[in-house]
Design a protein around this motif. Sequence first.
Motif, PDB file in Angstrom:
ATOM      1  N   GLU A  67       4.758  35.844  63.755  1.00  0.00           N
ATOM      2  CA  GLU A  67       5.047  34.635  64.530  1.00  0.00           C
ATOM      3  C   GLU A  67       5.487  34.988  65.953  1.00  0.00           C
ATOM      4  O   GLU A  67       5.069  34.338  66.923  1.00  0.00           O
ATOM      5  CB  GLU A  67       6.135  33.819  63.838  1.00  0.00           C
ATOM      6  CG  GLU A  67       5.672  33.148  62.548  1.00  0.00           C
ATOM      7  CD  GLU A  67       6.753  32.259  61.952  1.00  0.00           C
ATOM      8  OE1 GLU A  67       7.895  32.319  62.452  1.00  0.00           O
ATOM      9  OE2 GLU A  67       6.444  31.513  60.995  1.00  0.00           O
ATOM     10  N   ARG A  68       6.339  36.031  66.064  1.00  0.00           N
ATOM     11  CA  ARG A  68       6.784  36.433  67.409  1.00  0.00           C
ATOM     12  C   ARG A  68       5.601  36.874  68.268  1.00  0.00           C
ATOM     13  O   ARG A  68       5.474  36.488  69.439  1.00  0.00           O
ATOM     14  CB  ARG A  68       7.815  37.553  67.300  1.00  0.00           C
ATOM     15  CG  ARG A  68       8.414  37.986  68.625  1.00  0.00           C
ATOM     16  CD  ARG A  68       9.487  39.035  68.400  1.00  0.00           C
ATOM     17  NE  ARG A  68       8.923  40.290  68.003  1.00  0.00           N
ATOM     18  CZ  ARG A  68       8.524  41.237  68.851  1.00  0.00           C
ATOM     19  NH1 ARG A  68       8.656  41.048  70.157  1.00  0.00           N
ATOM     20  NH2 ARG A  68       8.017  42.370  68.420  1.00  0.00           N
ATOM     21  N   THR A  87      -0.752  30.698  78.000  1.00  0.00           N
ATOM     22  CA  THR A  87      -0.376  29.524  78.781  1.00  0.00           C
ATOM     23  C   THR A  87      -0.023  29.909  80.222  1.00  0.00           C
ATOM     24  O   THR A  87      -0.393  29.212  81.178  1.00  0.00           O
ATOM     25  CB  THR A  87       0.814  28.823  78.115  1.00  0.00           C
ATOM     26  OG1 THR A  87       0.475  28.517  76.750  1.00  0.00           O
ATOM     27  CG2 THR A  87       1.174  27.557  78.846  1.00  0.00           C
ATOM     28  N   THR A  90       0.626  33.360  72.818  1.00  0.00           N
ATOM     29  CA  THR A  90       0.417  31.981  73.265  1.00  0.00           C
ATOM     30  C   THR A  90       1.073  31.738  74.624  1.00  0.00           C
ATOM     31  O   THR A  90       0.485  31.095  75.511  1.00  0.00           O
ATOM     32  CB  THR A  90       0.986  31.006  72.226  1.00  0.00           C
ATOM     33  OG1 THR A  90       0.356  31.254  70.954  1.00  0.00           O
ATOM     34  CG2 THR A  90       0.741  29.577  72.639  1.00  0.00           C
ATOM     35  N   ALA A  91       2.308  32.249  74.784  1.00  0.00           N
ATOM     36  CA  ALA A  91       2.997  32.092  76.064  1.00  0.00           C
ATOM     37  C   ALA A  91       2.247  32.801  77.189  1.00  0.00           C
ATOM     38  O   ALA A  91       2.103  32.266  78.297  1.00  0.00           O
ATOM     39  CB  ALA A  91       4.430  32.621  75.961  1.00  0.00           C
ATOM     40  N   ALA A  94       2.508  36.021  67.853  1.00  0.00           N
ATOM     41  CA  ALA A  94       1.667  34.856  68.154  1.00  0.00           C
ATOM     42  C   ALA A  94       2.261  34.032  69.292  1.00  0.00           C
ATOM     43  O   ALA A  94       1.541  33.574  70.192  1.00  0.00           O
ATOM     44  CB  ALA A  94       1.502  34.002  66.899  1.00  0.00           C
ATOM     45  N   LYS A  95       3.600  33.829  69.259  1.00  0.00           N
ATOM     46  CA  LYS A  95       4.236  33.072  70.330  1.00  0.00           C
ATOM     47  C   LYS A  95       4.123  33.797  71.670  1.00  0.00           C
ATOM     48  O   LYS A  95       3.901  33.167  72.711  1.00  0.00           O
ATOM     49  CB  LYS A  95       5.707  32.824  69.987  1.00  0.00           C
ATOM     50  CG  LYS A  95       5.907  31.845  68.838  1.00  0.00           C
ATOM     51  CD  LYS A  95       7.380  31.626  68.555  1.00  0.00           C
ATOM     52  CE  LYS A  95       7.579  30.626  67.411  1.00  0.00           C
ATOM     53  NZ  LYS A  95       9.002  30.420  67.092  1.00  0.00           N
TER      54      LYS A  95
END
Length: 368
Positions: free
Chosen positions: A195-196, A206, A202-203, A198-199
């Motif tokens: 999850e880390r 973005t 994603t960040a 992936a975040k």
Amino acid sequence: MDPVVIPILVAAIVVVFLVAAAVRIVPQARRYNIERFGRYRRTLQPGLNFVLPVADRVNTKLDVREQVYSSDPKPVITEDNLVVNIDTVLYYQITDPRAAAYEVADYLQAIDQLTVTTLRNVIGSMDLEQTLTSREEINTRLRTVLDEATGKWGIRVNRVEIKAIDPPNTIKEAMEKQMRAERDKRAAILHAEGERQAKILTAEGTKQKDILEAQGTQQAMILRADGEAKAVERVFQAVHRNNADPKILAYKYLETLPHLAKSDNNTFWVIPGELTEAVRTVTSAFGDHSTLGLPKTAQPEEAPPAGADGTPDEAPVLGAGSVPALDAAAAADEVAKQADAAVSDAKAEAEAARTPQVPGRGQTSAGS
């Protein structure tokens, strides 16, 4: 029966018995220990062998091939006071048949007991975790001790393997819970790491997207500004290159006002309150005051104002072929009047466009 035949038969039987007793056939991978009158004489090798009848006899028959001996589970106490049952497998081979027969009464029992005592010494210095994870070390230490002890017995220990280590049931349950907790912990850690990551990705995506969009917007604004600047520059150059009349500029400014009311989406439109001032400013900025004079037609001359003594003041002297010219203020007032008229016309057109034409009662259609 002839009395001579009986002794011959007896002698023949005795000879056959003695010959059978003197011959010993030893199979391959076997060894026979021979005793003469109760004392070890020699060891028979595989094949045909002769012994002394009646005096020699076979004491032990040994197999010199490698043997496998599996002992029963033995309880052993670890360093942390836990009782575990250990089952071992022993691989050995007889190298000296005489020593194996005469140096130890029962070599299998001796090896078994020696294995148990060695295991207790080795496992007693380890805790349960080390016992379960140090099988190779335990096997090596067992083989070293057993090989040294069984060497004088004519036996060589080739390998010692721990077949099973069985802790108590309560310890098994605790170990299972610990292993389950460890697996759950690793799963949670891996899930959190995923999850880390992936975040973070994603960040980063973005961020890159925002940066690219901002750069694109910046480039678009720069290009649009450059285009507008070039367009204004060309218009400015065209106006000054053609030396446009101030009246034309004022007319083009006023010409755009009626278009504001022609849009269907506009419910109201705004006219600048300083329209007359703007027209005056445009006219004064671009106009040549000398060009705003009256047409060169005959103008009626007004009587000059009388002076204090009743005589008219001195009229201005005009050159030949010249006409009186209006000053800049008069020209600006004239343009302001034209602008007010244009605004009134635009308002009237806008009202007429929004108000539908309904025929009156006294009016009839063209076809009636």
